[in-house]
Design a protein around this motif. Structure first.
Motif: not given
Ligand SMILES: Nc1ncnc2c1ncn2[C@@H]1O[C@H](COP(=O)(O)OP(=O)(O)O)[C@@H](O)[C@H]1O
Ligand SMILES: [Mg+2]
Length: 292
Positions: A51, A32, A8-11, A36-37, A34
């Motif tokens: 994506t 990698y 989930e983390a963007l980074t 949500q993308r 995220p």
């Protein structure tokens, strides 16, 4: 692209970065993303997970997380997207089913108990009276969120009346009750990381708190693994259908108990304590199963 890592983390966090670099070192294209993308595009004759750059085209997807503070609609969507990938022939590590069994502490304990592995006496209910009677009978109890990690939200009660008041409040806030007998143990538990049926290392997590998570201030100390512990950790991992895991084991007066099995374990403390980087073993596994 061949390998995608999703969370989930963007980074990406440190274990995710460890996996990324170890996979890259083995010459496999890796990316990698995220979660949500990840979107799904459907028409009568075609389904694709995409994506912004277009179709995903990964043959292996490492799922490091589905999200933590998340509502049921978003959760459902993410699970469906990943299941669509699985049905299209993509290998997932860990599988969606296994991730769900480990995320849900009721399911975890049920599957472990059914397989004959030692677990603490546990009651899961939405019935306040039933929960209260269970707390009275068990004596010292732990209340845990049914979905939880890092020791966050787990509470210890000596007094069933205090447990009652908290249970009532939890139910009002729509939290089912996960009530577990407190296992008298030394000031530590045992964490074993298993990758592809092999226990790759073992540490004690030593703490001044009853919660021995590294995130709660515990310190990792290397621990000699015995055949009994190896067997327990591998069986727990297989029972939950995981390729790799972090198994939490307590040293109770009557023997070992499995507290839980983590499907996306953090291993910063483990690396520090043992000098072992689980990503090396995981990337070897990924390399073996990934179609170039
Ligand atoms: N029933 C219990 N008896 C004694 N200690 C417990 C019990 N349940 C949890 N703990 C302690 O709390 C820690 C966190 O519990 P765990 O079930 O692993 O949940 P989390 O997902 O938050 O890590 C365990 O590692 C252990 O030290
Ligand atoms: Mg734990």
């Amino acid at each position: 692209m061949t390998v995608a890592i999703v969370a989930e983390a963007l980074t990406p966090d440190e274990p995710t970065r460890d996996i990324y670099f170890e996979v890259k070192k083995r010459g496999l294209p890796v990316r990698y993303i995220p979660i949500q993308r990840l979107s799904v595009k459907m028409s009568n004759d075609r389904v694709s997970v995409e994506t912004r750059r277009g179709p995903l085209e990964a043959s292996t997807v490492v799922i490091r997380g589905l999200g933590y503070v998340i509502d049921s609609n978003t959760f459902m969507r993410r699970v469906s997207v990943l299941r669509i990938l699985e049905r299209s022939g993509v290998s997932t590590i860990n599988s969606v089913d296994a991730l769900l069994s480990c995320r849900n502490k009721l399911e975890t304990i049920y599957l472990l108990a059914k397989a004959g592995l030692p677990v603490p006496p546990t009651v899961v209910t939405e019935d306040l009276y039933y929960g209260y009677m269970a707390a009275k009978e068990m004596g010292k109890v732990v209340l845990k969120p049914i979905q939880g990690s890092r020791g966050f939200g787990a509470m210890l009660f000596d007094d069933p009346e205090q447990a009652f008041q908290v249970m009532r409040t939890l139910l009002i806030a729509k939290n089912p009750l996960y009530i577990q007998k407190y296992v008298e143990k030394p000031n530590r538990d045992i964490r074993i990381i298993v990758v592809d049926k092999r226990p790759i290392g073992c540490m004690y997590r030593v703490s001044t708190s009853w919660k021995t998570n590294i995130a709660q201030g515990a310190t990792g100390v290397p621990c000699k693994i015995t055949p009994e512990l190896e067997d327990l950790a591998v069986k727990a991992t297989e029972t939950l259908g995981l390729v790799y895991s972090g198994v939490d084991i307590g040293e109770g007066r009557e023997g070992y108990v499995v507290f839980e099995v983590n499907a996306s374990p953090d291993w910063r403390g483990f690396k520090q304590a043992t000098g072992i980087n689980p990503a090396v073993y995981l990337a070897d596994y990924i390399q073996r199963i990934t179609k170039k």
